[in-house]
Motif scaffolding. Sequence first.
Motif, short mmCIF file in Angstrom:
data_model
loop_
_atom_site.label_atom_id
_atom_site.label_comp_id
_atom_site.label_asym_id
_atom_site.label_seq_id
_atom_site.Cartn_x
_atom_site.Cartn_y
_atom_site.Cartn_z
N GLY A 106 0.84 14.67 -19.60
CA GLY A 106 1.82 13.89 -18.84
C GLY A 106 3.23 14.08 -19.34
N ALA A 107 3.46 13.76 -20.61
CA ALA A 107 4.78 13.95 -21.20
C ALA A 107 4.84 15.35 -21.81
N PRO A 108 5.82 16.18 -21.46
CA PRO A 108 5.91 17.52 -22.04
C PRO A 108 5.98 17.45 -23.56
N ARG A 109 5.25 18.37 -24.21
CA ARG A 109 5.18 18.40 -25.68
C ARG A 109 5.93 19.63 -26.17
N ARG A 110 6.85 19.41 -27.10
CA ARG A 110 7.69 20.50 -27.58
C ARG A 110 6.90 21.49 -28.42
N SER B 219 0.81 -1.22 0.00
CA SER B 219 0.00 0.00 0.00
C SER B 219 0.85 1.27 0.00
N HIS B 220 2.15 1.15 -0.27
CA HIS B 220 2.99 2.33 -0.32
C HIS B 220 2.58 3.24 -1.48
N VAL B 221 2.71 4.54 -1.27
CA VAL B 221 2.42 5.53 -2.31
C VAL B 221 3.73 6.21 -2.70
N ASP B 222 3.99 6.26 -3.99
CA ASP B 222 5.19 6.92 -4.47
C ASP B 222 5.04 8.44 -4.29
N PRO B 223 5.89 9.09 -3.47
CA PRO B 223 5.72 10.53 -3.24
C PRO B 223 5.95 11.38 -4.48
N LEU B 224 6.71 10.87 -5.45
CA LEU B 224 6.98 11.63 -6.67
C LEU B 224 6.61 10.74 -7.85
N ARG B 225 5.44 10.98 -8.42
CA ARG B 225 4.92 10.13 -9.48
C ARG B 225 5.38 10.64 -10.85
N HIS B 226 5.98 9.75 -11.63
CA HIS B 226 6.49 10.12 -12.95
C HIS B 226 5.34 10.21 -13.93
N LEU B 227 5.18 11.38 -14.56
CA LEU B 227 4.07 11.59 -15.49
C LEU B 227 4.47 11.37 -16.94
N GLY B 228 5.72 11.63 -17.27
CA GLY B 228 6.13 11.44 -18.66
C GLY B 228 7.45 12.09 -18.96
N ARG B 229 7.98 11.77 -20.12
CA ARG B 229 9.28 12.26 -20.55
C ARG B 229 9.23 12.74 -21.99
N ALA B 230 9.78 13.93 -22.22
CA ALA B 230 10.01 14.41 -23.58
C ALA B 230 11.42 13.97 -23.94
N ASN B 231 11.52 13.00 -24.80
CA ASN B 231 12.81 12.38 -25.09
C ASN B 231 13.17 12.61 -26.55
N THR B 232 14.31 13.21 -26.78
CA THR B 232 14.76 13.42 -28.15
C THR B 232 16.27 13.55 -28.16
N SER B 233 16.89 13.07 -29.21
CA SER B 233 18.34 13.21 -29.35
C SER B 233 18.71 14.61 -29.81
N THR C 37 19.32 13.79 -22.17
CA THR C 37 18.54 13.90 -23.40
C THR C 37 17.05 13.98 -23.17
N GLY C 38 16.58 14.11 -21.94
CA GLY C 38 15.15 14.10 -21.70
C GLY C 38 14.70 15.09 -20.65
N LEU C 39 13.49 15.63 -20.85
CA LEU C 39 12.83 16.47 -19.86
C LEU C 39 11.71 15.65 -19.24
N HIS C 40 11.73 15.50 -17.92
CA HIS C 40 10.77 14.66 -17.20
C HIS C 40 9.81 15.51 -16.39
N GLN C 41 8.54 15.11 -16.37
CA GLN C 41 7.55 15.76 -15.54
C GLN C 41 7.08 14.79 -14.45
N SER D 220 14.82 25.65 -25.76
CA SER D 220 13.66 24.90 -26.24
C SER D 220 12.47 25.23 -25.35
N VAL D 221 11.26 25.18 -25.91
CA VAL D 221 10.04 25.52 -25.19
C VAL D 221 9.09 24.32 -25.25
N PHE D 222 8.48 23.98 -24.08
CA PHE D 222 7.61 22.82 -24.00
C PHE D 222 6.29 23.16 -23.34
#
Length: 498
Positions: free
Chosen positions: A83-87, A37-51, A347-351, A76-78
């Motif tokens: 969930g995942a940041p959009r460029r 029943s543990h809750v992750d205090p920092l939940r990963h919503l998504g990643r903008a991943n590009t080379s 190489t990635g921006l995470h939210q 760069s602007v996102f």
Amino acid sequence: MLFAGLGLLGGCADAPNIAEVGQCRAARPECPAPVDSHVDPLRHLGRANTSEFIEITDIVADGETVYLCTGVRGLSVFDASAGAPRRLVEKVAPGNGLADGRFPRCQHVGLDADAERLVITNRGDEVQPQSWLSVFDVADPSRPRERATWVPDRGSIEGVAYEGNRIFAAMHTSGVVALTVDGDTITEVGRTLAPGTDAWKPVLRGDDLIVAEGEAGLRIYDVSGGSEPRLRATAEIEGSSRDVVLEGDRAYVATSAALTVVDIADLDAPQVLVQHSVTGTPLGVAVAAPGVVAVAEWDELRGYDVTDPSSVTQVFSEVVPTNDAFSRVLAVDAVASSGRVFGGEWTGLHQFSLEAGSGPEIGLNPGSVQFGTLAPGESDDRVLVVRNEGDEPLTVTDIVSADDVSVNETCFTVPPGGSTAVEVAFVSSSPEALQSAVRVCSDDPDEPQTEVTLSANIPGVDVGDPVPTFALQDLQGNTWGTADLQGKVTVLAYFATF
């Protein structure tokens, strides 16, 4: 990439040789029961991943818009509404020839208080030798428009603070510079060179400028005169102060191996409340929620409850996944009102979303283990430390491995802030390069299966081997070789200049 013997293992779900390592199993009767029943205090919503952007050096988040500086794509602007940041914008750089056309760079972003203009900086290096700062109109974030650029006659620009028509640039040993913006013209109106200055990051609050100044600590300047900043006070801090963020009458400073809390209620006499030692190397700091500070620590993104400075506690620790096996968290920012946290890696921006929860947080040290050179049939052992960086007990339910690896403990409980040492033994099956892994199974809510790669017989020099013969030339033109260093203690430092 495959090695003789065992293949390189990927993630838990799709590892190509998962049968060789073994699946996580339900806890055996002799093992402690995991908590589900543990809750992750920092939940990963998504990643903008590009080379297309490498080395995210700074992040500024404004609501659902995120601006970031990169090593090869400039600004760069996102859009972070999902969930995942959009460029929104791929690449922004000054159009006056100062930026490299192929690999435009910027190091820091400063957003004006009205969020309609921003400034980006270049410190100057072999790619873009000239230091500069450039102002852009971002009233429409999807269409940044260049307004003005300033090139200093000396010094290297690092951080900036921007408000109205005032810009303050931190220029390392060249001090703190005051600038004014009038249309397409930026004018230097004053410069302060305080003793021992190494200005990295300025933050403006009204007519007071708070600056993280390397070995000098945290300095406060009066900028009410509109020209030369006047030094009011210094808070001496052990280590090198690199980044600072404000929350009320407190300044949180990323300082070498510590998160430092400074009381700035009296700007003429700031007081260091605590220097809380951290696990990684603090590179950036942000207020994630009232009383909670997020720190980019290179190896992980960590959060601390600083409500009571006499008892700072860690509330989350997240490995920010990259395209390879190494986590490199270089920058962080947050929108405290919405609990959104943004982490920038190579190489990635995470939210992330900061949740009202608690739980265990697994940490493994080292992240990969090299056994050196082993003949076929020869074995060696190393120590793997399992840490719990959360605020609830961590239950390890199993540690599974391939046939050539064994561990002396497979299930145990680690208290909050504690650690357990596990002995890992590896038996070589070939004189060729070998790679294997162990998989640690636990009740960490977001990392229930964590792998550590193991290797042996990797080409190169082992500990205890003679130093290979070499010759090199230093920057002064002197030639050095193996014979010159015989019998001397020598330190080899590896670093990148990009």
